[in-house]
Design a protein around this motif. Structure first.
Motif, short mmCIF file in Angstrom:
data_model
loop_
_atom_site.label_atom_id
_atom_site.label_comp_id
_atom_site.label_asym_id
_atom_site.label_seq_id
_atom_site.Cartn_x
_atom_site.Cartn_y
_atom_site.Cartn_z
N ASP A 1 73.31 14.02 -14.90
CA ASP A 1 73.51 13.11 -15.85
C ASP A 1 73.83 13.64 -17.41
N ALA A 2 73.34 14.88 -17.54
CA ALA A 2 73.46 15.39 -18.92
C ALA A 2 74.70 16.10 -19.00
N THR A 3 75.41 16.21 -17.73
CA THR A 3 76.51 17.19 -17.90
C THR A 3 77.94 16.42 -17.30
N GLN A 4 78.96 16.80 -17.83
CA GLN A 4 80.16 16.13 -17.06
C GLN A 4 80.86 16.97 -16.00
N ASP A 5 81.58 16.41 -15.28
CA ASP A 5 81.94 16.57 -14.12
C ASP A 5 82.58 17.92 -14.01
N HIS A 6 83.12 18.66 -15.21
CA HIS A 6 83.61 20.15 -15.13
C HIS A 6 82.61 21.11 -14.78
N VAL A 7 81.36 20.59 -15.06
CA VAL A 7 80.26 21.60 -14.85
C VAL A 7 79.94 21.56 -13.28
N GLY A 8 80.33 22.56 -12.65
CA GLY A 8 80.09 22.69 -11.46
C GLY A 8 78.77 23.15 -10.98
N LEU A 9 78.38 22.98 -9.67
CA LEU A 9 76.99 23.46 -9.08
C LEU A 9 77.35 24.62 -7.89
N VAL A 10 76.52 25.58 -8.01
CA VAL A 10 76.13 26.35 -6.72
C VAL A 10 75.21 25.67 -5.86
N SER B 1 53.16 34.01 -11.60
CA SER B 1 53.27 32.64 -11.31
C SER B 1 52.94 32.00 -10.10
N ARG B 2 53.43 30.99 -9.77
CA ARG B 2 52.95 30.03 -8.54
C ARG B 2 54.04 29.16 -8.00
N LEU B 3 54.39 29.19 -6.65
CA LEU B 3 55.37 28.32 -6.44
C LEU B 3 55.27 26.72 -6.71
N ASP B 4 53.86 26.43 -7.03
CA ASP B 4 53.84 25.08 -7.14
C ASP B 4 53.93 24.70 -8.78
N GLN B 5 54.32 25.64 -9.43
CA GLN B 5 54.38 25.51 -10.80
C GLN B 5 55.77 25.97 -11.55
N HIS B 6 56.40 25.26 -12.13
CA HIS B 6 57.55 25.81 -12.67
C HIS B 6 58.08 24.88 -14.17
N PRO B 7 58.72 25.78 -15.15
CA PRO B 7 58.98 25.17 -16.28
C PRO B 7 59.59 23.67 -16.19
N ILE B 8 58.94 22.51 -17.26
CA ILE B 8 59.59 21.48 -17.14
C ILE B 8 60.32 21.26 -18.40
N LEU B 9 61.54 20.74 -18.52
CA LEU B 9 62.10 20.41 -19.78
C LEU B 9 62.13 19.06 -20.13
N ALA B 10 61.52 18.87 -21.36
CA ALA B 10 61.03 17.73 -21.93
C ALA B 10 62.42 16.68 -21.79
N PRO B 11 62.12 15.29 -21.66
CA PRO B 11 63.05 14.33 -21.78
C PRO B 11 64.18 14.57 -22.66
N GLY B 12 63.61 14.76 -23.78
CA GLY B 12 64.47 14.67 -25.06
C GLY B 12 65.44 15.92 -25.06
N ASP B 13 64.96 16.87 -24.55
CA ASP B 13 65.84 18.22 -24.46
C ASP B 13 66.86 18.44 -23.62
N TRP B 14 67.14 17.33 -22.40
CA TRP B 14 68.31 17.22 -21.69
C TRP B 14 69.60 17.21 -22.29
N ARG B 15 69.75 16.21 -23.25
CA ARG B 15 70.93 15.95 -24.11
C ARG B 15 71.60 17.41 -24.47
N GLN B 16 70.80 17.99 -25.30
CA GLN B 16 71.31 19.12 -25.96
C GLN B 16 71.66 20.38 -24.97
N PHE B 17 70.68 20.42 -23.99
CA PHE B 17 71.04 21.47 -23.06
C PHE B 17 72.40 21.06 -22.13
N GLY B 18 72.49 19.87 -21.64
CA GLY B 18 73.73 19.54 -21.12
C GLY B 18 74.97 19.73 -22.06
N GLU B 19 74.96 19.32 -23.28
CA GLU B 19 76.01 19.57 -24.09
C GLU B 19 76.58 21.06 -24.07
N ARG B 20 75.45 21.96 -24.38
CA ARG B 20 75.58 23.25 -24.18
C ARG B 20 76.47 24.04 -22.98
#
Length: 297
Positions: A172-181, A117-136
């Motif tokens: 944007d895809a998650t609600q406020d109860h989804v906290g962050l490190v 792997s390389r620091l200048d490359q990382h997996p990209i989530l397709a715009p249409g996949d964020w909603r499902q990821f956020g709901e989960r």
């Protein structure tokens, strides 16, 4: 909960490169953590995962288990399957009276691939996949929070939540109860200013990781196609007080939002080069002094 000071064991024993600190024992690690002056420590590969074995060890050192990294696969299966999979980890944290559950999506992550792997490359989530990821994530986080722990999603280099834009998509895809490190090192290398996150989304900041950066090294490694793990070995991270980030404004921002919870020191380096006790002591002393100046109690 007011401010409590924790440390990641990764400075002593690296989970992703177990040859780093492989000979260090759990007793050596915990003795250092206690003598430095921390209140608790996150889980790592040296820690037994049987609660009845771990609990007396931690009582003997007078240290709490802050929490510990959990790798999720929510891009591959639904929230119910994830909740079932995390059961043993959650049961351990429950038994240890931990207050935070740290989760990162790693189903397609590349940060553990040291040579491919390389620091200048990382997996990209397709715009249409964020909603499902956020709901989960919403469902899993609600389950964790209902169990009495703070859910904290770990943004991280080499994952689908690495950059400023991706962090905004996560919010944007998650609600406020989804906290962050809020991890200062990963934020800065992802072109995210940690203070901006605190000011814009204070309700999301449920856990804090503090590691410092060496920007010139990161820029060199990224330009050369170096992997994340080789960047770690090469010294792109260090402990607070030894790198390029000014932590004084960051501590003031935490005070202004009235942050309450753990601040975890990280010094993600090769312990053969950077003595973990010395660097972790530096990190704690630096941030405690700045927290006092900022009246962050």
């Amino acid at each position: 909960m007011t401010i409590r000071w924790g440390v990641s064991p990764i400075a002593w024993c690296n989970d992703d490169m177990r040859e780093l600190g492989g000979d260090t024992t759990l007793d050596e690690l915990l003795a250092d953590v206690k003598e430095i002056g921390f209140d608790g420590v996150e889980l790592g590969n040296k820690f037994p995962r049987d609660p009845e074995t771990l609990a007396p060890i931690m009582r003997g050192y007078g240290l709490d288990i802050v929490g510990g990294w959990y790798s999720s696969n929510l891009l591959k299966h639904d929230a119910d399957a994830e909740i079932a999979a995390l059961g043993n980890h959650l049961a351990l944290l429950d038994y240890m009276d931990s207050s935070v559950f740290i989760l990162a999506e790693t189903s397609n992550a590349v940060h553990c691939d040291r040579y491919g792997s390389r620091l200048d490359q990382h997996p990209i989530l397709a715009p249409g996949d964020w909603r499902q990821f956020g709901e989960r994530l919403n469902t899993v986080a609600r389950y964790i929070n209902d169990r009495g722990l703070r859910f904290a999603y770990h943004h991280h280099l080499g994952t689908v939540v690495e950059t400023k834009d991706e962090l905004e998509r996560f919010f944007d895809a998650t609600q406020d109860h989804v906290g962050l490190v809020l991890d200062t090192g990963h934020a800065l290398f992802g072109d995210i200013e940690p203070i901006d996150v605190i000011k814009a989304r204070p309700e999301r900041v449920t856990h804090v990781h503090c590691k410092d950066i060496r920007q010139a090294k990161y820029d060199e490694f990224r330009a050369n196609g170096t992997s994340f793990l080789n960047g770690v070995v090469g010294g792109m991270f260090t402990a607070p007080g030894d790198g390029d980030y000014d932590y004084a404004p960051f501590m003031r921002a935490l005070a202004d939002m009235d942050y309450s919870g753990w601040i975890v020191i990280e010094a993600e380096q090769d312990p053969a080069i950077a003595n973990p006790r010395e660097y972790s002591q530096l990190g704690l002393d630096t941030l405690k002094a700045l927290a006092k100046q900022a009246e962050l109690a």
